[in-house]
Design an enzyme around this catalytic site. Sequence first.
Site, PDB file in Angstrom:
ATOM      1  N   HIS A   1      44.822  -5.250  72.778  1.00 16.61           N
ATOM      2  CA  HIS A   1      45.396  -5.464  71.451  1.00 16.61           C
ATOM      3  C   HIS A   1      46.809  -6.056  71.537  1.00 16.61           C
ATOM      4  O   HIS A   1      47.054  -7.143  71.030  1.00 16.61           O
ATOM      5  CB  HIS A   1      45.407  -4.121  70.712  1.00 16.61           C
ATOM      6  CG  HIS A   1      45.918  -4.169  69.314  1.00 16.61           C
ATOM      7  ND1 HIS A   1      45.497  -3.284  68.330  1.00 16.61           N
ATOM      8  CD2 HIS A   1      46.837  -4.957  68.706  1.00 16.61           C
ATOM      9  CE1 HIS A   1      46.110  -3.549  67.190  1.00 16.61           C
ATOM     10  NE2 HIS A   1      46.944  -4.560  67.397  1.00 16.61           N
TER      11      HIS A   1
ATOM     12  N   CYS B   1      50.742  -1.998  59.942  1.00 18.27           N
ATOM     13  CA  CYS B   1      51.553  -1.375  60.995  1.00 18.27           C
ATOM     14  C   CYS B   1      52.512  -0.321  60.452  1.00 18.27           C
ATOM     15  O   CYS B   1      53.196   0.348  61.239  1.00 18.27           O
ATOM     16  CB  CYS B   1      52.379  -2.437  61.719  1.00 18.27           C
ATOM     17  SG  CYS B   1      51.467  -3.807  62.421  1.00 18.27           S
TER      18      CYS B   1
ATOM     19  N   HIS C   1      51.032  -9.420  69.574  1.00 22.40           N
ATOM     20  CA  HIS C   1      49.718  -9.584  70.185  1.00 22.40           C
ATOM     21  C   HIS C   1      49.846 -10.448  71.440  1.00 22.40           C
ATOM     22  O   HIS C   1      48.967 -11.264  71.725  1.00 22.40           O
ATOM     23  CB  HIS C   1      48.747 -10.213  69.192  1.00 22.40           C
ATOM     24  CG  HIS C   1      48.306  -9.295  68.105  1.00 22.40           C
ATOM     25  ND1 HIS C   1      47.348  -9.636  67.179  1.00 22.40           N
ATOM     26  CD2 HIS C   1      48.668  -8.029  67.790  1.00 22.40           C
ATOM     27  CE1 HIS C   1      47.151  -8.628  66.332  1.00 22.40           C
ATOM     28  NE2 HIS C   1      47.945  -7.641  66.685  1.00 22.40           N
TER      29      HIS C   1
ATOM     30  N   GLU D   1      64.403  -7.669  88.849  1.00 19.63           N
ATOM     31  CA  GLU D   1      65.708  -7.704  88.185  1.00 19.63           C
ATOM     32  C   GLU D   1      65.622  -7.482  86.674  1.00 19.63           C
ATOM     33  O   GLU D   1      66.468  -6.799  86.086  1.00 19.63           O
ATOM     34  CB  GLU D   1      66.394  -9.044  88.481  1.00 19.63           C
ATOM     35  CG  GLU D   1      67.784  -9.181  87.907  1.00 19.63           C
ATOM     36  CD  GLU D   1      68.824  -8.311  88.609  1.00 19.63           C
ATOM     37  OE1 GLU D   1      69.946  -8.213  88.084  1.00 19.63           O
ATOM     38  OE2 GLU D   1      68.523  -7.730  89.682  1.00 19.63           O
TER      39      GLU D   1
ATOM     40  N   HIS E   1      55.854  -5.408  66.610  1.00 23.42           N
ATOM     41  CA  HIS E   1      54.481  -5.352  67.119  1.00 23.42           C
ATOM     42  C   HIS E   1      54.029  -6.768  67.437  1.00 23.42           C
ATOM     43  O   HIS E   1      54.104  -7.653  66.578  1.00 23.42           O
ATOM     44  CB  HIS E   1      53.551  -4.724  66.081  1.00 23.42           C
ATOM     45  CG  HIS E   1      52.104  -4.780  66.456  1.00 23.42           C
ATOM     46  ND1 HIS E   1      51.649  -4.451  67.715  1.00 23.42           N
ATOM     47  CD2 HIS E   1      50.993  -5.135  65.741  1.00 23.42           C
ATOM     48  CE1 HIS E   1      50.333  -4.586  67.759  1.00 23.42           C
ATOM     49  NE2 HIS E   1      49.913  -5.005  66.573  1.00 23.42           N
TER      50      HIS E   1
END
EC number: 4.2.1.109
Length: 237
Positions: free
Chosen positions: A199, A97, A116, A143, A114
């Site tokens: 993903h 990443c 999943h 809200e 990140h």
Amino acid sequence: MTDPENNDQLVKSSDPEHPANLIPELCKKFYTLGWVTGTGGGTSIRRGDHIFIAPSGVQKEMIKSEDIFVLSYPTPKYPPSARQYIRKPRELKPSACTPLFLAAFDRGAGCSIHTHSQWAVLVTLLVEREKGKNGCFEINNIEQIKGIPKGKGKGMLGYFDTLRIPIIENTAFEEDLTESLEQAMDEYPDTYAVLVRRHGIYVWGDTPAKAKTQCESLDYLFQLAVEMHKLGIPWIQ
């Protein structure tokens, strides 16, 4: 030149808010939420001219401070060999990443996450079915939208505002997402997140606390959106 394999002082601190301590704690929390199952996902924090990143391909709930990579910032995204690591744990792989996290840091973020998340994946599929591949996730009159910023220096979204999150197509390799992620950032300059179809999602914030709470708010909204869709309730009023 400093040996990146022996620069351990960069990840040793008694401060619980130090990135090398905070990243493992965040990853443990994210694991309990199902966000980083099976070694997936990642977290990175920028502090000054250092970037701290969780390793790739490891059980995220088991990460310790000594497992953290440290980069000098700024640093090139490509090629990977040009990235300026000032600490590299032995026998661990740098996060795939990394260039995507760097894209967020280049836009002023202090933390990038990140996940999943299954809810994130599901909304990308629902948007594709309803709007096609060029559609983005949109929702209003909920809200929890108040937990998401309008944009840099613009305050937070309000109840009647519409939250929009761009969606990019997945690729075979994580790093290959970088170009489309940056394009989505350019097309949606106020966004703090980008969904990746089938993903997961990338979320970033000015601080680790803001990135975490924004990620939590988004996941809440994605789960709610999936349940609303089951009941035939539209996301936009």
